[in-house]
Design an enzyme around this catalytic site. Structure first.
Site, mmCIF file in Angstrom:
data_model
loop_
_atom_site.group_PDB
_atom_site.id
_atom_site.type_symbol
_atom_site.label_atom_id
_atom_site.label_comp_id
_atom_site.label_asym_id
_atom_site.label_seq_id
_atom_site.Cartn_x
_atom_site.Cartn_y
_atom_site.Cartn_z
ATOM 1 N N SER A 143 2.403 -3.810 6.746
ATOM 2 C CA SER A 143 1.662 -4.076 5.509
ATOM 3 C C SER A 143 2.244 -5.306 4.837
ATOM 4 O O SER A 143 3.448 -5.582 4.959
ATOM 5 C CB SER A 143 1.768 -2.876 4.554
ATOM 6 N N TYR A 156 7.114 2.786 -0.445
ATOM 7 C CA TYR A 156 6.221 2.344 0.629
ATOM 8 C C TYR A 156 6.623 0.951 1.111
ATOM 9 O O TYR A 156 6.704 0.691 2.325
ATOM 10 C CB TYR A 156 4.782 2.337 0.115
#
Length: 264
Positions: A143, A156
């Site tokens: 990501s 995250y």
């Protein structure tokens, strides 16, 4: 055919919907037999049925969890049944959002288990099978959160930054075995499961803040994965491809507004 995967066996985790379903579809269209491992197995079954109706080869399986033993058993069973495992894509991921002050051990563990630790266990399980073949592709959906920050997602971001570090370290270790290790870093992709971020109003706002002017589609990630899985990417290892519409380019969101605000 460019990016052909004929005769290859691929495992895609989180392959039932969104980015994962797009990866499964493009791999199957390229000729691979694709194992669709998904926590909600009904989603994997629906996708496999749809692909089978088109004459493509996909097999649904439940994704058993994130533990080392269960993921090793999953990989070994696939390799034993099909005689090989050529491509591993760990696409399953996500996390419960929480501010740093509110973050508890359960939420932190959840983020690390599915995004980072499962990457280690799946790769570790795949390596012996790929070594015997002297060929393999280990791919991970990372990501842009690995390099930029968003409120409520420090855990995250940390997990995805760990994924990028894993990709580099594993690629170096495996470089002489015929196994390459790479990843894709998606930006904002329009897909199911985004909650409040998936409303039309929020998607419009997010799209306006992206230099290309819109959110990406799951296929944008799938085609990057297809390239990395193919022989055309044989000289790439230890890399991630950023697919984000340019969202990580501006110094601030004000830069986008200054350039194109009147056009939105």
């Amino acid at each position: 055919m460019a990016f052909a995967l004929a005769g290859k066996v691929a495992l895609v985790t989180g392959g039932g919907r969104g980015i994962g379903a797009a990866i499964v579809t493009r791999f199957a269209e390229a000729g691979a037999k694709v194992i669709v491992a998904n926590r909600t197995v009904e989603h994997a079954e629906d996708l496999a049925d749809a692909l089978s109706a088109r004459g493509l080869d996909a097999e649904p399986l439940p994704l058993p969890g994130t533990g080392r033993a269960e993921l090793t058993q999953l990989v070994d069973a696939i390799a034993e049944k099909h005689g090989r495992l050529d491509i591993l894509v760990h696409n399953a991921g996500g996390c419960p959002w929480a501010s740093l002050e509110e973050l508890d051990e359960e939420k932190l563990d959840a983020a690390l288990d599915i995004n980072l630790k499962a990457t280690f266990w799946l790769a570790q399980a795949a390596i012996p099978h790929m070594k015997r073949q002297e060929h393999g592709r280990i791919l991970v959906t990372s990501s842009v959160s690995a390099r930029v920050a968003m409120g409520g997602g420090a855990h995250y971001s940390a997990a995805k930054a760990g994924v990028n570090a894993f990709i580099r370290g594993a690629a170096l270790e495996l470089a002489r075995t015929g196994i390459t290790v790479n990843g894709v870093e998606p930006g904002f992709i329009a897909k199911p499961g985004r909650g409040k971020m998936g409303t039309p109003e929020m998607m419009t706002k997010l799209g306006a803040a992206i230099p290309l002017g819109h959110m990406g589609e799951p296929d944008d990630i799938a085609y990057a994965m297809l390239f990395l899985a193919s022989d055309e990417a044989k000289y790439m290892t230890g890399q991630t491809i950023v697919v984000d519409g340019g969202s990580t380019l501006p110094e601030t969101g004000f830069a986008v507004e200054a350039l194109w605000g009147e056009q939105q």
